[in-house]
Write an enzyme that holds these catalytic residues in place. Structure first.
Site, PDB file in Angstrom:
ATOM      1  N   ASP A  18      41.659  37.817  38.220  1.00  0.00           N
ATOM      2  CA  ASP A  18      42.963  37.215  38.499  1.00  0.00           C
ATOM      3  C   ASP A  18      44.035  38.309  38.445  1.00  0.00           C
ATOM      4  O   ASP A  18      43.702  39.485  38.332  1.00  0.00           O
ATOM      5  CB  ASP A  18      43.257  36.052  37.546  1.00  0.00           C
ATOM      6  CG  ASP A  18      43.436  36.489  36.096  1.00  0.00           C
ATOM      7  OD1 ASP A  18      43.761  37.673  35.839  1.00  0.00           O
ATOM      8  OD2 ASP A  18      43.249  35.646  35.200  1.00  0.00           O
ATOM      9  N   GLN A  19      45.283  37.936  38.557  1.00  0.00           N
ATOM     10  CA  GLN A  19      46.318  38.955  38.683  1.00  0.00           C
ATOM     11  C   GLN A  19      46.605  39.704  37.387  1.00  0.00           C
ATOM     12  O   GLN A  19      47.408  40.636  37.388  1.00  0.00           O
ATOM     13  CB  GLN A  19      47.596  38.365  39.280  1.00  0.00           C
ATOM     14  CG  GLN A  19      48.338  37.402  38.377  1.00  0.00           C
ATOM     15  CD  GLN A  19      49.576  36.858  39.079  1.00  0.00           C
ATOM     16  OE1 GLN A  19      49.518  36.445  40.244  1.00  0.00           O
ATOM     17  NE2 GLN A  19      50.706  36.842  38.410  1.00  0.00           N
TER      18      GLN A  19
END
Lengths: 143, 143, 143, 143
Positions: free
Chosen positions: B19-20
């Site tokens: 994910d980010q």
């Protein structure tokens, strides 16, 4: 303003939809197309969950996506869904995903999916008459 | 070396699992636990897909996870699975996820899941005798 | 009616969230908890995406879930989120997922997550004062 | 036997990849394509995680998939990956997903993806010379 045959769904990007590029992962748009068409059908009175209980499944047999700009966590996106072809067994839908943030919308992704009516054993069947009629009513005739 | 009652599955992190934050999203470990227990059962001759076809489903009714260090795309992870309790209806499994990279392994996550035998309508049923016996054989008695 | 310190998010189940048991896969609730807390913070004026841009990340270090009844595609779910503990580095949230269909709501899942403030290199840091104050305001004092 | 320019990855279907149709959800194949190309590059010595650390990201700008038969939990699938075009900025890959079960393989899905080299701000850049050369070596010239 999109024509009446275009359905719009708006929702926020979910955190887990991002990847380590810092933007929404490209596979997520396939989920969003599904969210868009489910909502488009529901708005016209066709509950897809109910359709499956009747023994009619719409299986995806072809999908295509072009990515123009990234979606990011923190913004809302709009999925525009329209039906562009209705056959005896198959229906084709087209999608545009836009960023809903700010005063103007940015086009992020365009795509399509082709769905086939199948029975619970996934064998092709003719679309029920009421479903086909509904899809014909939803058919986008312009654009 | 882990005892024989601990099963180890090794596989690379997938890009979309990040994910980010630049690390694997925390929900992904729930998938990995599932991969671990499926492989652990299969190694002992229990094909979970086959079990479902017999009408016995193992539904997850409780999960817990503690995250100690992040997994990252580019590395392989190991999921260690062991059975720690076998009842008439339920079975409890515990997991450890480790980073397989480098000369030493790092513990990334520990957790458990509790599964209940249910029929296809998701009503609790007793575990079939052969399945229960297998789980009892797999039961970790040490550690 | 839940107390003011409980935030409620309502949204439809997505098709891809189902699995071959015919119900929502258990890992999906971890995503829903995340949707719930993001919306809860946003309602109080805390944009988590903006917080990350300030260099403050909230990393999940512990999650637990108990599944009571399955969610199904075709229905809407409600995620109730409340903060139950605020420390210097960590914040604890609790969740209840309910089925929103019909005249009464059914409890589907309860759970919690523990988050730690970290910097972009994922090292623990003190929560910024404004964030901590906000979480203290949101702290559920009853129930 | 596929030519040397076709890379094959084999792995089991994961339970959570199924949906309530009882088969693998169509979005999952986008993940599998990614698994396939990551492994194909790695086999040739190109670690995509390392490439990102050098500041070169390969962003997907176009994907297409045709679904011929469903994949099911309980079986292994093979992803065949080959490079079919190499430009200054972009590289095109094609994929075939097959069921690995039984004595013969069944073709489940075909597709492609188009990737563009971008910098960490997602601006198009020329592919580094070593990467481009490697892709040219991998270029499938037959089939």
């Amino acid at each position: 303003m999109p024509p009446a045959t275009v359905h719009r769904s708006t929702f926020p990007v979910r955190y887990h939809e991002s990847d380590q590029m810092g933007v929404v992962h490209h596979a997520v748009y396939v989920h969003w197309f599904e969210v868009g068409r489910t909502a488009a059908m529901k708005e016209r009175g066709l509950d897809y969950a109910e359709l499956e209980r009747r023994g009619v499944l719409l299986a995806v047999i072809d999908v295509g996506l072009r990515y123009l700009a990234p979606a990011r966590f923190g913004e809302e996106v709009v999925v525009e869904t329209r039906i562009t072809r209705v056959e005896r067994v198959r229906v084709r839908l087209e999608y545009r995903v836009l960023s809903a943030g700010g005063e103007s919308e940015t086009l992020l992704c365009t795509g399509h999916s082709l769905l086939a009516s199948v029975d619970p054993e996934l064998r092709p069947i003719r679309m029920p008459a009421d479903v086909r009629e509904l899809f014909l009513e939803m058919l986008a005739t312009e654009d």
